[in-house]
Each structure stands twice: as C-alpha cells, then as structure tokens.
Design a protein around this motif. Sequence first.
Motif, PDB file in Angstrom:
ATOM      1  N   ILE A 175       0.845  -1.189   0.000  1.00 43.15           N
ATOM      2  CA  ILE A 175       0.000   0.000   0.000  1.00 43.15           C
ATOM      3  C   ILE A 175       0.884   1.243   0.000  1.00 43.15           C
ATOM      4  O   ILE A 175       1.509   1.578   1.007  1.00 43.15           O
ATOM      5  N   GLU A 176       0.964   1.910  -1.151  1.00 43.84           N
ATOM      6  CA  GLU A 176       1.756   3.135  -1.260  1.00 43.84           C
ATOM      7  C   GLU A 176       0.948   4.344  -0.796  1.00 43.84           C
ATOM      8  O   GLU A 176       1.462   5.223  -0.114  1.00 43.84           O
ATOM      9  N   ILE A 177      -0.319   4.411  -1.217  1.00 48.33           N
ATOM     10  CA  ILE A 177      -1.222   5.482  -0.782  1.00 48.33           C
ATOM     11  C   ILE A 177      -2.600   4.875  -0.523  1.00 48.33           C
ATOM     12  O   ILE A 177      -3.105   4.112  -1.346  1.00 48.33           O
ATOM     13  N   MET A 178      -3.177   5.195   0.601  1.00 54.00           N
ATOM     14  CA  MET A 178      -4.577   4.903   0.884  1.00 54.00           C
ATOM     15  C   MET A 178      -5.023   5.953   1.888  1.00 54.00           C
ATOM     16  O   MET A 178      -4.866   5.807   3.092  1.00 54.00           O
ATOM     17  N   GLU A 179      -5.542   7.046   1.350  1.00 47.28           N
ATOM     18  CA  GLU A 179      -5.872   8.170   2.224  1.00 47.28           C
ATOM     19  C   GLU A 179      -7.079   8.934   1.683  1.00 47.28           C
ATOM     20  O   GLU A 179      -7.446   8.799   0.506  1.00 47.28           O
ATOM     21  N   ALA A 180      -7.690   9.729   2.544  1.00 43.63           N
ATOM     22  CA  ALA A 180      -8.869  10.491   2.157  1.00 43.63           C
ATOM     23  C   ALA A 180      -8.564  11.343   0.938  1.00 43.63           C
ATOM     24  O   ALA A 180      -7.527  12.017   0.879  1.00 43.63           O
ATOM     25  N   SER A 181      -9.456  11.290  -0.034  1.00 43.30           N
ATOM     26  CA  SER A 181      -9.288  12.087  -1.244  1.00 43.30           C
ATOM     27  C   SER A 181      -9.638  13.541  -0.941  1.00 43.30           C
ATOM     28  O   SER A 181     -10.717  13.837  -0.443  1.00 43.30           O
ATOM     29  N   TYR A 182      -8.724  14.443  -1.266  1.00 39.03           N
ATOM     30  CA  TYR A 182      -8.941  15.861  -0.964  1.00 39.03           C
ATOM     31  C   TYR A 182      -9.619  16.602  -2.122  1.00 39.03           C
ATOM     32  O   TYR A 182     -10.096  17.723  -1.942  1.00 39.03           O
ATOM     33  N   ASN A 183      -9.662  15.969  -3.308  1.00 43.07           N
ATOM     34  CA  ASN A 183     -10.184  16.677  -4.480  1.00 43.07           C
ATOM     35  C   ASN A 183     -11.328  15.918  -5.140  1.00 43.07           C
ATOM     36  O   ASN A 183     -11.481  15.921  -6.360  1.00 43.07           O
ATOM     37  N   SER A 184     -12.142  15.252  -4.320  1.00 49.36           N
ATOM     38  CA  SER A 184     -13.290  14.512  -4.841  1.00 49.36           C
ATOM     39  C   SER A 184     -14.327  15.447  -5.454  1.00 49.36           C
ATOM     40  O   SER A 184     -14.385  16.643  -5.136  1.00 49.36           O
ATOM     41  N   HIS A 185     -15.159  14.886  -6.308  1.00 53.75           N
ATOM     42  CA  HIS A 185     -16.343  15.581  -6.814  1.00 53.75           C
ATOM     43  C   HIS A 185     -17.176  16.021  -5.609  1.00 53.75           C
ATOM     44  O   HIS A 185     -17.210  15.347  -4.574  1.00 53.75           O
ATOM     45  N   SER A 186     -17.865  17.139  -5.736  1.00 48.68           N
ATOM     46  CA  SER A 186     -18.622  17.682  -4.597  1.00 48.68           C
ATOM     47  C   SER A 186     -19.637  16.683  -4.047  1.00 48.68           C
ATOM     48  O   SER A 186     -19.888  16.650  -2.830  1.00 48.68           O
ATOM     49  N   ALA A 187     -20.195  15.836  -4.919  1.00 46.38           N
ATOM     50  CA  ALA A 187     -21.187  14.859  -4.459  1.00 46.38           C
ATOM     51  C   ALA A 187     -20.548  13.743  -3.644  1.00 46.38           C
ATOM     52  O   ALA A 187     -21.263  13.001  -2.962  1.00 46.38           O
ATOM     53  N   ARG A 188     -19.232  13.628  -3.708  1.00 48.21           N
ATOM     54  CA  ARG A 188     -18.544  12.541  -2.987  1.00 48.21           C
ATOM     55  C   ARG A 188     -17.521  13.064  -1.989  1.00 48.21           C
ATOM     56  O   ARG A 188     -16.720  12.293  -1.460  1.00 48.21           O
ATOM     57  N   GLN A 189     -17.555  14.358  -1.728  1.00 48.29           N
ATOM     58  CA  GLN A 189     -16.591  14.946  -0.803  1.00 48.29           C
ATOM     59  C   GLN A 189     -16.678  14.266   0.555  1.00 48.29           C
ATOM     60  O   GLN A 189     -17.757  14.097   1.106  1.00 48.29           O
ATOM     61  N   GLY A 190     -15.536  13.842   1.073  1.00 45.29           N
ATOM     62  CA  GLY A 190     -15.485  13.222   2.387  1.00 45.29           C
ATOM     63  C   GLY A 190     -15.849  11.759   2.419  1.00 45.29           C
ATOM     64  O   GLY A 190     -15.870  11.153   3.501  1.00 45.29           O
ATOM     65  N   SER A 191     -16.134  11.165   1.259  1.00 48.40           N
ATOM     66  CA  SER A 191     -16.559   9.760   1.262  1.00 48.40           C
ATOM     67  C   SER A 191     -15.653   8.850   0.437  1.00 48.40           C
ATOM     68  O   SER A 191     -15.968   7.678   0.260  1.00 48.40           O
ATOM     69  N   GLU A 192     -14.525   9.375  -0.059  1.00 51.97           N
ATOM     70  CA  GLU A 192     -13.663   8.578  -0.920  1.00 51.97           C
ATOM     71  C   GLU A 192     -12.246   8.472  -0.370  1.00 51.97           C
ATOM     72  O   GLU A 192     -11.712   9.416   0.223  1.00 51.97           O
ATOM     73  N   LEU A 193     -11.638   7.317  -0.604  1.00 56.26           N
ATOM     74  CA  LEU A 193     -10.218   7.116  -0.367  1.00 56.26           C
ATOM     75  C   LEU A 193      -9.522   7.022  -1.720  1.00 56.26           C
ATOM     76  O   LEU A 193      -9.985   6.313  -2.619  1.00 56.26           O
ATOM     77  N   PHE A 194      -8.418   7.737  -1.861  1.00 54.12           N
ATOM     78  CA  PHE A 194      -7.575   7.566  -3.047  1.00 54.12           C
ATOM     79  C   PHE A 194      -6.566   6.477  -2.741  1.00 54.12           C
ATOM     80  O   PHE A 194      -5.933   6.473  -1.673  1.00 54.12           O
ATOM     81  N   ILE A 195      -6.431   5.523  -3.668  1.00 59.40           N
ATOM     82  CA  ILE A 195      -5.492   4.414  -3.446  1.00 59.40           C
ATOM     83  C   ILE A 195      -4.474   4.327  -4.573  1.00 59.40           C
ATOM     84  O   ILE A 195      -4.777   4.594  -5.736  1.00 59.40           O
ATOM     85  N   LYS A 196      -3.275   3.981  -4.185  1.00 58.40           N
ATOM     86  CA  LYS A 196      -2.218   3.619  -5.142  1.00 58.40           C
ATOM     87  C   LYS A 196      -1.500   2.431  -4.517  1.00 58.40           C
ATOM     88  O   LYS A 196      -0.826   2.557  -3.488  1.00 58.40           O
ATOM     89  N   LEU A 197      -1.708   1.265  -5.096  1.00 55.10           N
ATOM     90  CA  LEU A 197      -1.225   0.013  -4.540  1.00 55.10           C
ATOM     91  C   LEU A 197      -0.300  -0.658  -5.552  1.00 55.10           C
ATOM     92  O   LEU A 197      -0.549  -0.610  -6.760  1.00 55.10           O
ATOM     93  N   LYS A 198       0.746  -1.302  -5.070  1.00 57.43           N
ATOM     94  CA  LYS A 198       1.701  -1.976  -5.955  1.00 57.43           C
ATOM     95  C   LYS A 198       1.643  -3.473  -5.733  1.00 57.43           C
ATOM     96  O   LYS A 198       1.736  -3.954  -4.597  1.00 57.43           O
TER      97      LYS A 198
END
Length: 200
Positions: A175-198
């Motif tokens: 798991i390289e990145i798994m954190e709250a997405s700061y730039n989500s669409h307004s309809a999904r603000q606060g409900s998404e995790l951005f992931i970058k996994l290897k």
Amino acid sequence: MDNVNQAEFWQQRYETGSIQWDMGQVSPPLKAYIDQLPASAKDQAILVPGAGNAYEVGYLHEQGFTNVTLVDFAPAPIDAFAERYPDFPAAHLICADFFNLSAEQYQFDWVLEQTFFCAINPSRRDEYIEQMAALLKPQGKLVGLLFNVDFGRDEPPFGGTKDEYQQRFEQCFDIEIMEASYNSHSARQGSELFIKLKAK
C-alpha cells in the motif's frame, strides 16, 4: 445481492438509467492523477474494469494514451462508448466478466479503479484482489478510488472502511497510498479514499 454478479442486472440499469452513482464526468482525483503522468506512460497497458460509461477511458484516449482496455460485462455502456469514440480500437472494448479474464492472455502495467469494487458483491472482494494482482505485471499498480463509508444496504454501491481495505489488500499489494481524497467531486466529498497500490 447475488444479482449484481449478473450482466443482465447491470444491462437493465443502464437501459433504464438507474445509475445514480454516475457523475457524468471524469472523476476529479483520477483526472488529476492522469494529468501528472509522464509522456512515457502513454503506451503503458492500462485496464479499466467495470468501466460503465467510462469517462476516464474517454479522457485517457483524448490525452493520447494508446493502450487502454475497457472491460464491462454489460454491453450497453460499451456500445455507448463505441458510439462516442468511434476511433477507439474495438479490440480494446471487451464485453466480458472481469473475473473470467485470463492472466495468461492479459497483463497490465496499471489498473484504474472507479466504482467497480463498490459494484461487486462484497463477498467477492478477496477474489477481486487476487484477480487484480494476477492481471498486473510485477510491480504493477492499482490506482483509483474506494468509498470510505458504510452505506448500510444490500444493493450497490457497497461501501467499506479503510481498515477493512488495508487488511484485504495487503495480502497481495504493497500500500503506497490509501488516504482520504482531498479533491473529490462535490457529491462525494469526504466519502472517498484515493489508493495507489503496488502488486507484490
């Protein structure tokens, strides 16, 4: 809940417009990720599974990415995409079940995850992870968004928690990145995790 495993379930949803999760545009965090990729990435093999209306696939194509494969087992969104992008290579529009893709036939540098994980029956999540790892080349990346919320229902989209995702994915991925997405669409603000996994 088992009906989400059937192509007919999703075909009917597209035919009736019952796709409330559809934002009608490229997901902002994924657009930002694509925009920062180097020019050398444009010939990498990219998979977008369960792509639905595939705004991200269209955007990748518009930006000059030449080796993108769209997979969905409902024909309606694939047909609609082909109409919107008649110059997209037909061989890269695959109407098939993601879980039936052969790792001997397909290998990708990275996979873009956008509302596919949340559409499958949660009982298949480990199967999803194993299949993703199999379809990725060594050190290949799984990049995208996961819902960081429990919707408390038995129809898609299905949510989850960061703790659950970490526990599941670390079996096959670093798991390289798994954190709250700061730039989500307004309809999904606060409900998404951005992931970058290897892939391990």
